[in-house]
Write a protein that holds these residues in place. Structure first.
Motif, PDB file in Angstrom:
ATOM      1  N   GLY A  85      -9.114   7.296 -18.897  1.00 31.93           N
ATOM      2  CA  GLY A  85      -9.622   7.754 -18.049  1.00 31.93           C
ATOM      3  C   GLY A  85      -9.205   6.452 -16.628  1.00 31.93           C
ATOM      4  N   TYR A  86      -9.497   5.428 -17.212  1.00 33.02           N
ATOM      5  CA  TYR A  86      -9.117   3.769 -16.334  1.00 33.02           C
ATOM      6  C   TYR A  86      -7.315   4.576 -16.168  1.00 33.02           C
ATOM      7  CZ  TYR A  86     -12.796   1.711 -18.227  1.00 33.02           C
ATOM      8  OH  TYR A  86     -13.982   1.118 -18.858  1.00 33.02           O
ATOM      9  N   ALA A  87      -6.571   4.736 -16.785  1.00 32.85           N
ATOM     10  CA  ALA A  87      -5.072   5.005 -16.960  1.00 32.85           C
ATOM     11  C   ALA A  87      -4.279   5.890 -15.386  1.00 32.85           C
ATOM     12  CB  ALA A  87      -4.538   5.433 -17.702  1.00 32.85           C
ATOM     13  N   LYS A  88      -5.952   6.878 -15.392  1.00 35.20           N
ATOM     14  CA  LYS A  88      -5.263   7.951 -14.688  1.00 35.20           C
ATOM     15  C   LYS A  88      -5.934   7.054 -13.260  1.00 35.20           C
ATOM     16  CE  LYS A  88      -6.936  13.028 -13.585  1.00 35.20           C
ATOM     17  NZ  LYS A  88      -7.275  14.025 -13.811  1.00 35.20           N
ATOM     18  N   ALA A  89      -7.314   6.945 -12.684  1.00 40.89           N
ATOM     19  CA  ALA A  89      -7.864   5.733 -11.955  1.00 40.89           C
ATOM     20  C   ALA A  89      -6.572   5.371 -11.735  1.00 40.89           C
ATOM     21  CB  ALA A  89      -9.347   5.479 -12.291  1.00 40.89           C
ATOM     22  N   SER A  94      -2.763   4.397  -7.273  1.00 38.87           N
ATOM     23  CA  SER A  94      -0.777   3.716  -6.680  1.00 38.87           C
ATOM     24  C   SER A  94      -0.668   4.732  -5.923  1.00 38.87           C
ATOM     25  CB  SER A  94      -0.451   3.808  -7.971  1.00 38.87           C
ATOM     26  OG  SER A  94       1.311   3.217  -7.555  1.00 38.87           O
ATOM     27  N   GLN A  95      -0.955   6.015  -6.380  1.00 42.21           N
ATOM     28  CA  GLN A  95      -0.076   7.237  -4.951  1.00 42.21           C
ATOM     29  C   GLN A  95      -0.739   6.744  -3.774  1.00 42.21           C
ATOM     30  OE1 GLN A  95      -1.110  11.217  -7.175  1.00 42.21           O
ATOM     31  NE2 GLN A  95      -0.612  12.256  -5.464  1.00 42.21           N
ATOM     32  N   LEU A 129      -1.020   0.287  16.720  1.00 36.65           N
ATOM     33  CA  LEU A 129      -2.272   0.712  15.674  1.00 36.65           C
ATOM     34  C   LEU A 129      -2.644  -0.405  15.194  1.00 36.65           C
ATOM     35  CD1 LEU A 129      -1.960   4.231  16.033  1.00 36.65           C
ATOM     36  CD2 LEU A 129      -3.469   2.940  17.086  1.00 36.65           C
ATOM     37  N   SER A 130      -3.491  -0.641  13.655  1.00 37.48           N
ATOM     38  CA  SER A 130      -3.279  -1.025  12.856  1.00 37.48           C
ATOM     39  C   SER A 130      -4.238  -0.952  11.588  1.00 37.48           C
ATOM     40  CB  SER A 130      -4.245  -2.389  12.984  1.00 37.48           C
ATOM     41  OG  SER A 130      -3.679  -3.876  14.211  1.00 37.48           O
ATOM     42  N   ALA A 131      -3.203  -0.919  10.402  1.00 36.92           N
ATOM     43  CA  ALA A 131      -3.893  -0.119   9.607  1.00 36.92           C
ATOM     44  C   ALA A 131      -4.289  -1.538   7.983  1.00 36.92           C
ATOM     45  CB  ALA A 131      -3.057   0.852   8.990  1.00 36.92           C
ATOM     46  N   THR A 132      -5.558  -1.570   7.822  1.00 43.99           N
ATOM     47  CA  THR A 132      -5.972  -2.212   6.564  1.00 43.99           C
ATOM     48  C   THR A 132      -6.287  -1.404   5.835  1.00 43.99           C
ATOM     49  OG1 THR A 132      -6.741  -3.958   8.613  1.00 43.99           O
ATOM     50  CG2 THR A 132      -8.106  -4.292   5.932  1.00 43.99           C
ATOM     51  N   ILE A 133      -6.284  -2.478   4.398  1.00 48.00           N
ATOM     52  CA  ILE A 133      -6.742  -1.119   3.301  1.00 48.00           C
ATOM     53  C   ILE A 133      -7.753  -1.570   2.423  1.00 48.00           C
ATOM     54  CG2 ILE A 133      -5.459  -0.972   1.313  1.00 48.00           C
ATOM     55  CD1 ILE A 133      -2.682  -1.392   2.403  1.00 48.00           C
ATOM     56  N   GLU A 134      -8.235  -0.743   2.586  1.00 45.42           N
ATOM     57  CA  GLU A 134     -10.269  -0.489   1.724  1.00 45.42           C
ATOM     58  C   GLU A 134      -9.749  -0.032   0.580  1.00 45.42           C
ATOM     59  OE1 GLU A 134     -13.641  -1.105   2.031  1.00 45.42           O
ATOM     60  OE2 GLU A 134     -14.214  -0.042   1.004  1.00 45.42           O
ATOM     61  N   ILE A 135     -10.669  -0.783  -0.495  1.00 41.07           N
ATOM     62  CA  ILE A 135     -10.515  -0.303  -1.796  1.00 41.07           C
ATOM     63  C   ILE A 135     -12.034   0.685  -2.285  1.00 41.07           C
ATOM     64  CG2 ILE A 135     -10.731  -0.426  -4.563  1.00 41.07           C
ATOM     65  CD1 ILE A 135      -8.434  -2.839  -4.186  1.00 41.07           C
ATOM     66  N   GLU A 136     -11.884   1.595  -2.435  1.00 39.30           N
ATOM     67  CA  GLU A 136     -13.535   1.988  -2.593  1.00 39.30           C
ATOM     68  C   GLU A 136     -13.197   2.703  -4.135  1.00 39.30           C
ATOM     69  OE1 GLU A 136     -16.471   5.269  -0.441  1.00 39.30           O
ATOM     70  OE2 GLU A 136     -14.585   5.904  -0.426  1.00 39.30           O
ATOM     71  N   ASN A 137     -14.391   2.525  -4.809  1.00 34.43           N
ATOM     72  CA  ASN A 137     -14.451   2.807  -6.258  1.00 34.43           C
ATOM     73  C   ASN A 137     -13.555   1.413  -6.666  1.00 34.43           C
ATOM     74  OD1 ASN A 137     -15.634   3.351  -8.901  1.00 34.43           O
ATOM     75  ND2 ASN A 137     -14.954   5.356  -9.015  1.00 34.43           N
ATOM     76  N   ALA A 138     -14.226   0.890  -7.163  1.00 28.27           N
ATOM     77  CA  ALA A 138     -13.047  -0.496  -8.174  1.00 28.27           C
ATOM     78  C   ALA A 138     -12.722  -0.400  -9.285  1.00 28.27           C
ATOM     79  CB  ALA A 138     -13.684  -2.365  -7.689  1.00 28.27           C
ATOM     80  N   TYR A 139     -13.269   1.110 -10.041  1.00 23.21           N
ATOM     81  CA  TYR A 139     -13.233   1.583 -11.697  1.00 23.21           C
ATOM     82  C   TYR A 139     -11.162   1.730 -11.371  1.00 23.21           C
ATOM     83  CZ  TYR A 139     -12.798   5.871 -13.978  1.00 23.21           C
ATOM     84  OH  TYR A 139     -11.895   6.587 -14.925  1.00 23.21           O
ATOM     85  N   SER A 140     -10.599   1.668 -10.075  1.00 22.02           N
ATOM     86  CA  SER A 140      -9.115   2.414  -9.729  1.00 22.02           C
ATOM     87  C   SER A 140      -8.617   0.544 -10.320  1.00 22.02           C
ATOM     88  CB  SER A 140      -8.833   2.817  -8.290  1.00 22.02           C
ATOM     89  OG  SER A 140      -9.316   1.113  -7.637  1.00 22.02           O
ATOM     90  N   LEU A 141      -9.404  -0.416 -10.452  1.00 20.85           N
ATOM     91  CA  LEU A 141      -8.930  -1.573 -11.588  1.00 20.85           C
ATOM     92  C   LEU A 141      -8.890  -1.026 -12.709  1.00 20.85           C
ATOM     93  CD1 LEU A 141     -10.892  -4.242  -9.368  1.00 20.85           C
ATOM     94  CD2 LEU A 141      -8.927  -3.215  -9.235  1.00 20.85           C
ATOM     95  N   PHE A 152      -5.174  -7.367  -3.473  1.00 21.95           N
ATOM     96  CA  PHE A 152      -4.602  -7.995  -3.043  1.00 21.95           C
ATOM     97  C   PHE A 152      -3.262  -7.971  -2.039  1.00 21.95           C
ATOM     98  CE2 PHE A 152      -4.005 -12.386  -0.289  1.00 21.95           C
ATOM     99  CZ  PHE A 152      -4.866 -12.379   0.814  1.00 21.95           C
ATOM    100  N   ASP A 153      -2.032  -8.180  -2.728  1.00 21.53           N
ATOM    101  CA  ASP A 153      -1.175  -8.452  -2.978  1.00 21.53           C
ATOM    102  C   ASP A 153      -0.623  -7.508  -1.951  1.00 21.53           C
ATOM    103  OD1 ASP A 153      -0.588 -10.831  -3.311  1.00 21.53           O
ATOM    104  OD2 ASP A 153       0.465 -10.294  -6.040  1.00 21.53           O
ATOM    105  N   ARG A 154      -0.988  -5.663  -1.613  1.00 26.02           N
ATOM    106  CA  ARG A 154      -0.187  -4.563  -1.176  1.00 26.02           C
ATOM    107  C   ARG A 154      -1.520  -4.641  -0.195  1.00 26.02           C
ATOM    108  NH1 ARG A 154       0.710   0.251  -5.747  1.00 26.02           N
ATOM    109  NH2 ARG A 154       1.978   0.932  -3.503  1.00 26.02           N
TER     110      ARG A 154
END
Length: 403
Positions: A85-89, A94-95, A129-141, A152-154
């Motif tokens: 599950g973690y690997a899939k997330a 990344s996609q 325009l600006s794009a800021t990145i937000e993680i939704e569901n930190a399960y993807s860590l 953070f680096d991305r």
């Protein structure tokens, strides 16, 4: 730039009512704190946001509607809490990072990444325009805190702890009861895990905002206790206005405000208006489209943008109208009354289910400003709601990280 001068600049940017440099109807800056993207974002022509698309947010809609910046979301669904599950997330996240990267590389003359409040405002001043990145569901860590540094680096500057279904950080406001998780109640609401607390503390050190939208009430309380900085809710509503587990009760609205945080009111149908008839009709349509496509279940990424889905939803809209801008402003007014004008913001949840009558996509962004003005909000208030409050919190989170 020293800290005091820097914060003074941010405050001036966030709360300025000198809108003479903008069209008369526009606030100093407009920031939508929650915009979803499909997994194959920028990977096929229908998701090329430099052109007109069926997506509710593309560059043309942002430009026409006066939406200056958006938090683009790295969302993954909840899978099992195991290695597979973690690997899939991790792979799915990344996609989405790659898709945002392609957008920024292909259209640098229209949209740029913003990893600081100053960068966002500089982009706006330059007509970008600006794009800021937000993680939704930190399960993807993938249950590996080192991936928070990589995120953070991305460019990620906000981390949403959980989504639908409990994860390895905390309990969700909507447990996955279909797969055996206990229904939400005080006994089942375990709040935050040790890993969740470690993620919050590391995010504080990095300078990432903590987002508690989707979190259970006890997880929100634990986040408030654990975080050394103000926290945010990037897309939540008020439970006192509509009783839904995803909406926040007044005591938590007050608690988030007391710590200096911001709750961004979300223009999402189910959190603004109870309509079981529409829910049933949408489910019936989704099942029919999945069957027609030979799929086991409806897949939002492949099916949401089919012409037959668009036609079916148009028919449903005639019979079961969506919530309206008036409903949305009612929710904002309540949140402002409870939390204060300095602690409320705006989000659409576009391409994740958001969209209401009057604000159906990013091209109608100015309708929100007009509705707020009609409801009696001043230009100074509107500037805070549309991004000033969020910029203030972002600046405070950054300042803490630099100490």
């Amino acid at each position: 730039m020293n800290t005091i001068l820097r914060l003074a600049l941010l405050a001036a940017l966030a709360t300025s009512t000198a809108v003479s440099a903008q069209p008369a109807q526009d606030p100093p800056v407009t920031i939508d704190s929650h915009v979803d993207i499909p997994f194959n974002y920028m990977g096929e022509p229908r998701f090329d946001v430099g052109k007109d698309t069926r997506l509710l947010v593309d560059l043309g809609k942002m430009e026409r509607g006066g939406l200056n910046a958006a938090f683009f979301v790295i969302w993954v669904p909840q899978h099992q809490l195991d290695g597979a599950g973690y690997a899939k997330a991790v792979q799915q996240a990344s996609q989405k990072y790659d898709g945002i990267g392609r957008m920024l590389m292909m259209y640098p003359d229209r949209i740029r990444l913003a990893t600081t409040p100053e960068q966002l405002m500089a982009n706006h001043k330059a007509g970008l325009l600006s794009a800021t990145i937000e993680i939704e569901n930190a399960y993807s860590l993938g249950h590996d805190i080192r991936r928070l540094d990589a995120a953070f680096d991305r460019g990620a500057r906000s981390v949403g702890l959980v989504h639908v279904g409990n994860n390895d950080l905390c309990t969700s406001s909507l447990p996955d009861t279909e797969h055996g998780e206990p229904a939400m109640n005080s006994a089942g609401d375990h709040g935050m895990s040790d890993f969740g607390r470690a993620v919050v503390k590391r995010a504080n050190q990095l300078g990432m905002m903590i987002d508690i939208s989707h979190a259970s009430d006890n997880c929100v309380r634990d986040a408030l206790k654990t975080s050394a900085t103000p926290i945010i809710a990037t897309h939540s509503g008020a439970r006192a206005v509509l009783d839904h587990p995803r909406n926040l009760p007044d005591d938590l609205l007050r608690a988030i405000a007391a710590k200096g945080g911001v709750i961004d009111a979300v223009a999402y149908k189910e959190f603004l208006k109870k309509d079981p008839g529409r829910e049933a009709a949408e489910k019936k349509l989704q099942d029919a489209i999945a069957k027609q496509a030979g799929e086991k279940a409806y897949d939002s990424d492949s099916d949401d943008y089919r012409p037959e889905m668009e036609a079916g939803m148009a028919e449903i809209q005639k019979k079961y109208p969506l919530a309206t801008l008036d409903d949305y402003v009612k929710q904002i007014r309540h949140m402002v009354k409870v939390a204060g004008i300095d602690h409320v913001g705006i989000s659409s949840d576009f391409d994740g289910g958001g969209g209401i009558t009057g604000w159906k996509d990013a091209s109608e962004t100015r309708n929100v400003t007009a509705a707020l003005r009609k409801a009696g909000f001043s230009d100074a208030d509107i500037a805070k709601l549309w991004g000033g409050n969020l910029l203030r919190v972002w600046g405070e989170v950054e300042r803490h990280a630099q100490h």
